[in-house]
Write a protein that holds these residues in place. Structure first.
Motif, mmCIF file in Angstrom:
data_model
loop_
_atom_site.group_PDB
_atom_site.id
_atom_site.type_symbol
_atom_site.label_atom_id
_atom_site.label_comp_id
_atom_site.label_asym_id
_atom_site.label_seq_id
_atom_site.Cartn_x
_atom_site.Cartn_y
_atom_site.Cartn_z
ATOM 1 N N PHE A 27 -15.911 2.073 -4.371
ATOM 2 C CA PHE A 27 -15.878 3.533 -4.331
ATOM 3 C C PHE A 27 -14.458 4.006 -4.021
ATOM 4 C CE2 PHE A 27 -20.405 3.015 -2.481
ATOM 5 C CZ PHE A 27 -20.913 2.792 -3.752
ATOM 6 N N MET A 28 -14.179 5.250 -4.400
ATOM 7 C CA MET A 28 -12.887 5.841 -4.074
ATOM 8 C C MET A 28 -12.845 6.170 -2.580
ATOM 9 S SD MET A 28 -11.303 5.762 -6.901
ATOM 10 C CE MET A 28 -9.837 6.634 -6.373
ATOM 11 N N HIS A 29 -11.691 5.891 -1.957
ATOM 12 C CA HIS A 29 -11.533 6.173 -0.529
ATOM 13 C C HIS A 29 -10.311 7.058 -0.304
ATOM 14 C CE1 HIS A 29 -14.575 3.625 1.509
ATOM 15 N NE2 HIS A 29 -14.536 2.953 0.363
ATOM 16 N N ASN A 30 -10.401 7.850 0.762
ATOM 17 C CA ASN A 30 -9.331 8.767 1.174
ATOM 18 C C ASN A 30 -9.080 9.850 0.127
ATOM 19 O OD1 ASN A 30 -7.698 9.417 3.379
ATOM 20 N ND2 ASN A 30 -5.877 8.514 2.456
ATOM 21 N N ALA A 31 -10.127 10.189 -0.633
ATOM 22 C CA ALA A 31 -10.012 11.245 -1.638
ATOM 23 C C ALA A 31 -10.172 12.605 -0.972
ATOM 24 C CB ALA A 31 -11.067 11.070 -2.725
ATOM 25 N N GLN A 32 -9.367 13.560 -1.393
ATOM 26 C CA GLN A 32 -9.414 14.896 -0.816
ATOM 27 C C GLN A 32 -10.445 15.761 -1.532
ATOM 28 O OE1 GLN A 32 -5.502 16.669 -0.569
ATOM 29 N NE2 GLN A 32 -4.556 14.769 0.089
ATOM 30 N N SER B 246 -4.176 3.955 -3.178
ATOM 31 C CA SER B 246 -4.066 2.626 -2.568
ATOM 32 C C SER B 246 -5.180 2.346 -1.562
ATOM 33 C CB SER B 246 -2.705 2.468 -1.890
ATOM 34 O OG SER B 246 -2.531 3.428 -0.860
ATOM 35 N N SER B 247 -5.772 3.377 -0.976
ATOM 36 C CA SER B 247 -6.864 3.151 -0.021
ATOM 37 C C SER B 247 -8.071 2.543 -0.710
ATOM 38 C CB SER B 247 -7.254 4.464 0.662
ATOM 39 O OG SER B 247 -6.216 4.941 1.493
ATOM 40 N N LYS C 165 0.853 -1.187 0.000
ATOM 41 C CA LYS C 165 0.000 0.000 0.000
ATOM 42 C C LYS C 165 0.891 1.240 0.000
ATOM 43 C CE LYS C 165 -4.017 1.967 2.420
ATOM 44 N NZ LYS C 165 -3.547 3.358 2.459
ATOM 45 N N THR C 166 1.141 1.781 -1.161
ATOM 46 C CA THR C 166 1.958 2.984 -1.284
ATOM 47 C C THR C 166 1.133 4.206 -0.886
ATOM 48 O OG1 THR C 166 1.336 3.057 -3.614
ATOM 49 C CG2 THR C 166 3.462 2.043 -3.065
ATOM 50 N N HIS C 167 1.821 5.286 -0.565
ATOM 51 C CA HIS C 167 1.159 6.492 -0.071
ATOM 52 C C HIS C 167 0.671 7.386 -1.208
ATOM 53 C CE1 HIS C 167 3.222 5.272 3.636
ATOM 54 N NE2 HIS C 167 2.366 6.047 4.268
ATOM 55 N N LYS C 168 -0.524 7.952 -1.031
ATOM 56 C CA LYS C 168 -1.102 8.973 -1.906
ATOM 57 C C LYS C 168 -1.138 8.529 -3.365
ATOM 58 C CE LYS C 168 -2.465 11.545 0.082
ATOM 59 N NZ LYS C 168 -3.712 11.341 0.886
ATOM 60 N N SER C 169 -1.482 7.253 -3.577
ATOM 61 C CA SER C 169 -1.484 6.697 -4.928
ATOM 62 C C SER C 169 -2.785 5.981 -5.266
ATOM 63 C CB SER C 169 -0.306 5.726 -5.108
ATOM 64 O OG SER C 169 0.926 6.358 -4.915
ATOM 65 N N VAL D 285 1.412 2.614 -8.372
ATOM 66 C CA VAL D 285 2.254 3.812 -8.447
ATOM 67 C C VAL D 285 1.432 4.950 -9.051
ATOM 68 C CG1 VAL D 285 4.416 2.528 -8.630
ATOM 69 C CG2 VAL D 285 3.186 3.171 -10.720
ATOM 70 N N ARG D 286 1.943 6.148 -8.866
ATOM 71 C CA ARG D 286 1.258 7.348 -9.360
ATOM 72 C C ARG D 286 2.284 8.326 -9.886
ATOM 73 N NH1 ARG D 286 -2.636 11.227 -5.552
ATOM 74 N NH2 ARG D 286 -3.724 12.331 -7.249
ATOM 75 N N ASP D 287 1.907 9.110 -10.877
ATOM 76 C CA ASP D 287 2.797 10.133 -11.411
ATOM 77 C C ASP D 287 3.333 10.974 -10.256
ATOM 78 O OD1 ASP D 287 3.766 12.649 -12.475
ATOM 79 O OD2 ASP D 287 2.714 12.185 -14.334
ATOM 80 N N PRO D 288 4.655 11.107 -10.118
ATOM 81 C CA PRO D 288 5.217 11.864 -8.995
ATOM 82 C C PRO D 288 4.732 13.307 -8.905
ATOM 83 C CG PRO D 288 6.929 10.627 -10.115
ATOM 84 C CD PRO D 288 5.700 10.506 -10.961
ATOM 85 N N ALA D 289 4.338 13.897 -10.027
ATOM 86 C CA ALA D 289 3.838 15.276 -9.977
ATOM 87 C C ALA D 289 2.481 15.328 -9.275
ATOM 88 C CB ALA D 289 3.720 15.838 -11.391
ATOM 89 N N ALA D 290 1.599 14.383 -9.603
ATOM 90 C CA ALA D 290 0.304 14.320 -8.922
ATOM 91 C C ALA D 290 0.483 13.900 -7.469
ATOM 92 C CB ALA D 290 -0.621 13.342 -9.651
ATOM 93 N N LEU D 291 1.385 12.975 -7.234
ATOM 94 C CA LEU D 291 1.646 12.518 -5.870
ATOM 95 C C LEU D 291 2.175 13.658 -5.013
ATOM 96 C CD1 LEU D 291 3.272 9.110 -4.951
ATOM 97 C CD2 LEU D 291 3.860 11.178 -3.689
#
Length: 486
Positions: free
Chosen positions: A328-333, A79-80, A73-77, A158-164
């Motif tokens: 559903f999407m989780h931990n979305a800001q 993964s939640s 579970k990577t961060h801000k990608s 993984v996620r684009d480092p700019a979006a991350l």
């Protein structure tokens, strides 16, 4: 069990051991040829549970589902959201989770098997097997294999480092000393070494967070020249463009040379990458070794910008039904699109494009990871079939929309201030609100149960699984002797 494949043999090694062997591999010139797909063994499993409504997928599954899973579970990608579907699947099928005592496995320290609740290898008794390991950790293969069998299905995202970077700066501003000292992400990326100090508390969130989460070793930092605190010159954003979801195999044309050493012309992607001169971190051989080692360990690495496509491939690899990966999407800001697959350079202002290029340059190891796994994902899509994939993605999205309309008040995510039921109110952290869900009233008991699974945030679901696996013991009052009659 048959002989180990070379890739599976590599899985039993750790990155430190392989680092020693790197020179030998490079000398004989066939290290990468040894790294094929990890050996996989299908595990038997129960019949899939009927979904909330009739499935849109008519075909019967012809293979047993994989049920021994390791998800990093990577961060801000995104993964939640993946964790949510693993929670639901394991809960429905009575699978046993390798759970942390709290909510993470000692992060940011490397994973240790001893941190798994109920793991007691030295007691002499029979250790109950675990089916799913999926909560936050810094990956440590040797210790993971103490808990999970080596033929488990290993996957991550993984996620684009700019979006991350945008998400991490907002979420971890109070945690990372580098982010805390910077007035804005743009100011940080314009002069990151004015704020960032390797090893400072929380600063692993500020640079190459994906590389860190994967547990890969970092090359030593070169000391910056006095007065030269600026990052490397920006790559050309046109070379580093990430195509939107569904753009097809052109996503494979990202220039790997640009991720190591930004250049003004696009080189052939088959050309050998030379050692970078303008980056402070890493050589091309070191980075290529790390990527090759990850290829030998992980069966699939999803890409957040192609989230739904990745879910279809995950269901196919696990021999699950499509309903098993709909959620559903989780931990979305709040204030950010919940659909992770829409991020690209298209439509960005010149200032945002510069920020994107600087974020990728500063997080060069993460950019290498992203380009590599973006390419491998699209190779997998080509094998799966693009037309077949488009049909499955459309089916998945229609199913998600139908579930949202059926389960949720308003058919979408809600501001946390309106969520009064603590079971569904997500943990709030960082400067942006984290959205959650409110269930519709009047659901049938069966639909209520399924909708609750879909809407439950990760921390509450972990607590639910913990209570299920480790029910609290009720101490009975001691019996007292009945007094004798006088």
């Amino acid at each position: 069990m048959g002989p180990l494949s070379p890739a599976r043999t590599l899985r039993l090694w750790g990155p430190r051991s392989l680092g020693v062997a790197l020179g030998v591999f490079m000398t004989i010139g066939f290290a990468l040829q040894l790294l094929g797909g990890p050996f996989q063994r299908r595990l038997p499993g129960p019949q899939l549970r009927q979904p909330l409504a009739p499935s849109l997928r008519p075909a019967l599954l012809s293979c047993p589902p994989r049920q021994r899973l390791v998800f990093l579970k990577t961060h801000k990608s995104g993964s939640s959201s993946v964790l949510s579907l693993l929670h639901r699947y394991g809960d429905r099928h009575g699978l046993r989770f390798a759970l942390p005592a709290r909510y993470q496995f000692g992060y940011p320290r490397l994973f240790q098997a001893s941190r798994v609740k109920g793991y007691r290898p030295q007691t002499g008794g029979t250790q109950l097997p675990f089916h799913i390991l999926c909560h936050h950790m810094r990956f440590n293969l040797k210790e993971v294999l103490q808990v999970m069998p080596s033929d488990s299905f290993f996957f991550s995202i993984v996620r684009d480092p700019a979006a991350l970077a945008r998400s991490a700066f907002s979420y971890y501003k109070s945690t990372s000393s580098a982010f805390r000292k910077s007035p804005s992400l743009a100011a940080f990326l314009a002069n990151p070494r004015a704020f960032y100090r390797p090893g400072a508390r929380g600063d692993h969130y500020a640079r190459n967070l994906l590389w860190f989460d994967f547990g890969l070793p970092f090359p030593p930092e070169k000391r910056a020249k006095r007065g030269n605190l600026h990052p490397p010159r920006d790559p050309d954003p046109r070379q580093l463009q990430v195509l939107p979801s569904g753009a097809g195999p052109r996503a494979q044309t990202l220039n790997p040379n640009a991720l190591i050493h930004p250049v003004s012309t696009v080189a052939d992607h088959r050309s050998q990458i030379s050692s970078p001169a303008s980056f402070d971190l890493g050589s091309s051989s070191f980075i290529q070794w790390g990527l090759a080692w990850l290829d030998s360990v992980f069966d699939l690495v999803m890409v957040a910008e192609y989230f739904d496509e990745s879910l279809v491939l995950l269901a196919d690899a696990l021999c699950w039904g499509l309903d098993d990966v709909v959620g559903f999407m989780h931990n979305a800001q709040a204030g950010r699109k919940q659909d992770l697959s829409t991020f690209s350079n298209t439509g960005l202002t010149a200032e945002d494009q510069q920020l994107t290029a600087r974020a990728r340059a500063w997080n060069n190891l993460d950019w290498a990871l992203y380009v590599h796994f973006n390419r491998s994902l699209w190779a997998r899509i080509e094998k799966y079939g693009q037309r077949r994939l488009q049909t499955a993605v459309a089916e998945l999205r229609a199913r998600r929309e139908a579930l949202a309309k059926h389960c949720l008040a308003g058919g979408e995510a809600s501001d946390p201030k309106y969520i009064t039921d603590h079971r569904f109110r997500p943990f709030q952290f960082g400067s942006a609100k984290v959205l959650g869900y409110i269930l519709r009233s009047g659901l049938s008991p069966q639909d209520q149960e399924e909708c609750e699974r879909l809407a439950t945030p990760e921390l509450q679901y972990k607590d639910k699984l913990d209570a299920k696996q480790f029910p609290p013991t009720v101490s009975l009052p001691l019996k007292t002797s009945r007094p004798l009659s006088p």
